[in-house]
Motif scaffolding. Structure first.
Motif, PDB file in Angstrom:
ATOM      1  N   VAL A 141     -19.877  27.068  81.544  1.00 37.94           N
ATOM      2  CA  VAL A 141     -19.642  28.502  81.394  1.00 37.94           C
ATOM      3  C   VAL A 141     -20.104  28.915  80.003  1.00 37.94           C
ATOM      4  CG1 VAL A 141     -17.948  30.361  81.448  1.00 37.94           C
ATOM      5  CG2 VAL A 141     -17.630  28.354  82.911  1.00 37.94           C
ATOM      6  N   ASP A 142     -21.224  29.668  79.945  1.00 41.16           N
ATOM      7  CA  ASP A 142     -21.703  30.230  78.678  1.00 41.16           C
ATOM      8  C   ASP A 142     -21.821  29.175  77.572  1.00 41.16           C
ATOM      9  OD1 ASP A 142     -21.753  32.765  79.852  1.00 41.16           O
ATOM     10  OD2 ASP A 142     -19.663  33.146  79.312  1.00 41.16           O
ATOM     11  N   GLY A 143     -22.420  28.047  77.902  1.00 37.28           N
ATOM     12  CA  GLY A 143     -22.629  27.010  76.905  1.00 37.28           C
ATOM     13  C   GLY A 143     -21.439  26.114  76.652  1.00 37.28           C
ATOM     14  N   ALA A 144     -20.279  26.484  77.196  1.00 31.89           N
ATOM     15  CA  ALA A 144     -19.092  25.638  77.095  1.00 31.89           C
ATOM     16  C   ALA A 144     -18.834  24.982  78.446  1.00 31.89           C
ATOM     17  CB  ALA A 144     -17.886  26.466  76.652  1.00 31.89           C
ATOM     18  N   THR A 145     -17.782  24.173  78.508  1.00 32.09           N
ATOM     19  CA  THR A 145     -17.443  23.468  79.740  1.00 32.09           C
ATOM     20  C   THR A 145     -15.970  23.696  80.068  1.00 32.09           C
ATOM     21  OG1 THR A 145     -19.082  21.752  79.261  1.00 32.09           O
ATOM     22  CG2 THR A 145     -17.403  21.239  80.918  1.00 32.09           C
ATOM     23  N   ASP A 146     -15.726  24.204  81.265  1.00 26.42           N
ATOM     24  CA  ASP A 146     -14.352  24.331  81.759  1.00 26.42           C
ATOM     25  C   ASP A 146     -13.986  23.049  82.491  1.00 26.42           C
ATOM     26  OD1 ASP A 146     -13.945  26.828  80.753  1.00 26.42           O
ATOM     27  OD2 ASP A 146     -14.260  27.897  82.638  1.00 26.42           O
ATOM     28  N   VAL A 147     -12.920  22.401  82.034  1.00 27.24           N
ATOM     29  CA  VAL A 147     -12.441  21.166  82.652  1.00 27.24           C
ATOM     30  C   VAL A 147     -11.157  21.481  83.402  1.00 27.24           C
ATOM     31  CG1 VAL A 147     -11.721  18.784  82.281  1.00 27.24           C
ATOM     32  CG2 VAL A 147     -13.410  19.837  80.745  1.00 27.24           C
ATOM     33  N   ARG A 148     -11.103  21.053  84.643  1.00 29.70           N
ATOM     34  CA  ARG A 148      -9.915  21.258  85.478  1.00 29.70           C
ATOM     35  C   ARG A 148      -9.515  19.898  86.042  1.00 29.70           C
ATOM     36  NH1 ARG A 148      -7.395  25.454  88.603  1.00 29.70           N
ATOM     37  NH2 ARG A 148      -6.664  24.727  90.647  1.00 29.70           N
ATOM     38  N   TRP A 149      -8.307  19.459  85.730  1.00 37.38           N
ATOM     39  CA  TRP A 149      -7.800  18.153  86.158  1.00 37.38           C
ATOM     40  C   TRP A 149      -6.641  18.416  87.113  1.00 37.38           C
ATOM     41  CZ3 TRP A 149      -6.711  13.774  82.052  1.00 37.38           C
ATOM     42  CH2 TRP A 149      -6.477  12.564  82.719  1.00 37.38           C
ATOM     43  N   CYS A 150      -6.816  17.990  88.341  1.00 44.06           N
ATOM     44  CA  CYS A 150      -5.820  18.264  89.380  1.00 44.06           C
ATOM     45  C   CYS A 150      -5.375  16.968  90.041  1.00 44.06           C
ATOM     46  CB  CYS A 150      -6.383  19.192  90.453  1.00 44.06           C
ATOM     47  SG  CYS A 150      -6.970  20.760  89.816  1.00 44.06           S
TER      48      CYS A 150
ATOM     49  N   ALA B 140      -8.796  23.079  80.414  1.00 47.74           N
ATOM     50  CA  ALA B 140      -9.191  23.348  79.031  1.00 47.74           C
ATOM     51  C   ALA B 140     -10.649  23.788  79.025  1.00 47.74           C
ATOM     52  CB  ALA B 140      -9.017  22.112  78.156  1.00 47.74           C
ATOM     53  N   ARG B 141     -10.982  24.676  78.091  1.00 47.04           N
ATOM     54  CA  ARG B 141     -12.385  25.031  77.865  1.00 47.04           C
ATOM     55  C   ARG B 141     -12.839  24.335  76.590  1.00 47.04           C
ATOM     56  NH1 ARG B 141     -14.971  30.913  78.701  1.00 47.04           N
ATOM     57  NH2 ARG B 141     -14.618  30.138  80.819  1.00 47.04           N
ATOM     58  N   ILE B 142     -13.894  23.534  76.729  1.00 48.21           N
ATOM     59  CA  ILE B 142     -14.390  22.734  75.603  1.00 48.21           C
ATOM     60  C   ILE B 142     -15.759  23.267  75.192  1.00 48.21           C
ATOM     61  CG2 ILE B 142     -15.056  20.417  74.856  1.00 48.21           C
ATOM     62  CD1 ILE B 142     -13.088  19.294  76.893  1.00 48.21           C
ATOM     63  N   ALA B 143     -15.909  23.573  73.921  1.00 42.58           N
ATOM     64  CA  ALA B 143     -17.163  24.113  73.402  1.00 42.58           C
ATOM     65  C   ALA B 143     -18.166  22.983  73.210  1.00 42.58           C
ATOM     66  CB  ALA B 143     -16.912  24.850  72.094  1.00 42.58           C
ATOM     67  N   ALA B 144     -18.638  22.461  74.331  1.00 40.70           N
ATOM     68  CA  ALA B 144     -19.632  21.384  74.327  1.00 40.70           C
ATOM     69  C   ALA B 144     -20.360  21.414  75.658  1.00 40.70           C
ATOM     70  CB  ALA B 144     -18.946  20.023  74.121  1.00 40.70           C
ATOM     71  N   PRO B 145     -21.625  20.962  75.694  1.00 39.99           N
ATOM     72  CA  PRO B 145     -22.364  20.942  76.959  1.00 39.99           C
ATOM     73  C   PRO B 145     -21.669  20.063  77.993  1.00 39.99           C
ATOM     74  CG  PRO B 145     -23.834  20.582  75.103  1.00 39.99           C
ATOM     75  CD  PRO B 145     -22.447  20.494  74.560  1.00 39.99           C
ATOM     76  N   ARG B 146     -21.890  20.409  79.240  1.00 43.20           N
ATOM     77  CA  ARG B 146     -21.218  19.686  80.327  1.00 43.20           C
ATOM     78  C   ARG B 146     -21.581  18.208  80.327  1.00 43.20           C
ATOM     79  NH1 ARG B 146     -21.384  21.371  86.711  1.00 43.20           N
ATOM     80  NH2 ARG B 146     -23.623  21.113  86.399  1.00 43.20           N
ATOM     81  N   GLU B 147     -22.849  17.872  80.043  1.00 45.12           N
ATOM     82  CA  GLU B 147     -23.257  16.465  80.058  1.00 45.12           C
ATOM     83  C   GLU B 147     -22.497  15.657  79.001  1.00 45.12           C
ATOM     84  OE1 GLU B 147     -25.194  19.058  80.151  1.00 45.12           O
ATOM     85  OE2 GLU B 147     -26.102  18.875  82.149  1.00 45.12           O
ATOM     86  N   VAL B 148     -22.215  16.291  77.855  1.00 45.73           N
ATOM     87  CA  VAL B 148     -21.475  15.605  76.800  1.00 45.73           C
ATOM     88  C   VAL B 148     -20.029  15.368  77.231  1.00 45.73           C
ATOM     89  CG1 VAL B 148     -20.597  15.833  74.429  1.00 45.73           C
ATOM     90  CG2 VAL B 148     -22.966  16.492  74.965  1.00 45.73           C
ATOM     91  N   VAL B 149     -19.422  16.396  77.821  1.00 40.59           N
ATOM     92  CA  VAL B 149     -18.035  16.263  78.280  1.00 40.59           C
ATOM     93  C   VAL B 149     -17.954  15.239  79.407  1.00 40.59           C
ATOM     94  CG1 VAL B 149     -16.034  17.479  79.217  1.00 40.59           C
ATOM     95  CG2 VAL B 149     -17.562  18.642  77.599  1.00 40.59           C
TER      96      VAL B 149
END
Length: 477
Positions: free
Chosen positions: A426-435, A337-346
């Motif tokens: 990525v560009d102010g958002a955070t890409d989350v990958r759960w594997c 998922a791509r989340i429109a939030a800084p990585r530190e917040v996610v």
């Protein structure tokens, strides 16, 4: 001394005219031992295997009398790449010469990028494998060489020699990527005519794979050589002609089944491109052991250049990657998922184990053992309850705010479990990958468990996305 390809700059930039290197093949004397070594030391994943490479067809394709082998595959981060390991029961596998050196004619060395250089060296030392020398290079770009159980030299790279704008890899959670292969050749110009002109591999401008200082890593300190570096997709093919010391020729009676590196394969997704490459080989005087074997979903031919190197041309339709060993053989779950939030917040939200109930269907999550030094970090054990199950998971890797790794230690009918949650900004958002990968304990249940986990993880990430993008506070623990 390094020489560029004899291709023009325009040709080297031509799109789609160069096939990727999709396979490095080995002939091994103990398949079970060597396959396990690569998995346990570097983190390669099993890609399955076959015992079908035997009989008249195998003999014709491989150019071996009475060919019979068991073949197992390994995969790394890359989409269309594998290590292929053959253990031949026929013909007899001749051992690697005791006095072999990397300057001797043949496939000489494989380069492997590892995510955690220091940890990899520690794993090798715990297994009693000493590097050939101490590592060289500054932190972040260290190199060192080791021998695998078959005597093949592997160069371990802390840096990953690829362009900064290279696309992301298919399985970034796997901690290893095979990056290069070096050939010691008797005549560099002839090798360039075959690999660059005939097969269409372009030069690799701007990439420096080796300097004079690296020769000491594989025992040839002060060696004099001329080299050319070519690209085969995202892979590097290094052609080296040693002048001092001069390499010994192929051993008398050499066969590709002799212990060590067997050959490489160039991969094709288009049957027309495969056929065209083979026709170029024929036009240049390079013949195959036999005509191309076409089995519909895939086709193969082993071509020999005019200096004794075997190169496989391999066409595989994408939907047939799994049976051909280009995907992990174990169930493999991916949710993103791509989340429109800084990585530190996610990161704060997704690593708050006890707060998972706010964005998951779990009824409760509690820490039965805190991590150290961070409570939710390395060594933490969390107990998850939901759907009538109680699962215990341990955090085994912790790299804030980029990723954490965990493993199941109880509560489900699976084994060899490994999970990773990876965050990329990525560009102010955070890409989350759960594997997650695992082996089911109940035969035939893997596909069902995989589908359930993938749907559950996807739903959970979407709930987390909605929560964070709405600005809902993450509970403090």
């Amino acid at each position: 001394m390094t020489r560029g390809s004899i291709q023009t700059e325009e040709e080297s930039r031509a799109p789609g005219n160069a096939p990727p290197l999709c396979q490095v093949a080995f002939s091994v004397t103990d398949l079970r031992r060597t396959h396990a070594w690569y998995r346990e030391v570097f983190g390669f994943l099993p890609g399955g295997g076959t015992r079908l490479f035997r009989g008249p067809l195998a003999s014709r394709v491989q150019g071996l009398p009475g060919a019979a082998s068991t073949c197992w595959w390994l995969v790394d981060q890359q989409e269309f790449f594998q290590l292929e390991m053959f253990q031949f029961s026929s013909p007899h596998v001749r051992p690697k010469p005791a006095d072999w050196r990397p300057c001797d004619i043949g496939y000489a060395m494989v380069g492997v990028h590892v995510d955690d250089f220091a940890d990899c060296i520690d794993r090798l030392r715990r297994r009693g494998v000493a590097p050939l020398t101490e590592p060289i290079g500054a932190a972040g770009s260290r190199r060192v060489c080791v021998r695998d159980p078959e005597g093949v030299i592997l160069e371990l790279m802390e840096d990953d020699p690829r362009p900064p704008d290279a696309p992301p890899r298919l399985r970034p959670e796997i901690p290893v990527a095979t990056r290069s292969i070096t050939l010691s050749v008797p005549d560099l110009d002839r090798s360039l005519r075959f690999f660059a002109e005939t097969l269409g591999l372009p030069a690799a401008p701007g990439v420096v794979l080796h300097g004079p200082e690296h020769e000491a890593l594989w025992g040839l300190s002060g060696a004099q050589r001329e080299a050319a570096l070519l690209r085969a997709g995202d892979f590097l093919l290094e052609l080296v002609q040693y002048t001092q010391p001069a390499g010994k020729p192929w051993p008398s009676g050499y066969r590709i089944s002799d212990q060590g590196l067997l050959n490489i394969a160039l991969g094709f997704r288009s049957k027309a491109a495969f056929d065209a490459a083979y026709q170029r080989c024929l036009a240049a005087g390079h013949r195959g052991n036999w005509r191309p074997l076409n089995l519909g979903a895939w086709a193969v031919v082993y071509v020999n250049d005019d200096q004794g190197f075997s190169v496989e041309l391999l066409f595989v339709r994408r939907w047939y990657d799994r049976p051909m060993g280009f995907r992990p053989a174990m169930p493999y779950v991916v949710a993103a998922a791509r989340i429109a939030a800084p990585r530190e917040v996610v990161w704060k939200a997704i690593t708050d184990h006890e707060g998972m109930t706010a964005w998951s269907p779990l009824s409760s999550v509690m820490l039965t053992r805190p991590g150290s030094p961070e409570r939710n970090g390395l060594g933490a054990v969390r107990r998850l309850r939901g759907f009538g199950l109680t699962l215990d998971e341990e955090v085994v890797g912790w790299n804030p705010p980029a990723r954490y790794d965990y493993r199941l230690i109880g509560g489900a009918p699976i084994r060899e479990h490994f999970g990773q949650v990876r965050l990329d900004q990525v560009d102010g958002a955070t890409d989350v990958r759960w594997c997650v990968r695992f082996r089911p304990m109940v035969p035939g249940s893997g596909a069902v468990i995989r589908a359930m986990l993938e749907r559950s993880f996807t739903d959970m990430l979407q709930r987390l996305k909605r929560r964070l993008e709405a600005g809902t506070a993450v509970p403090e623990k």
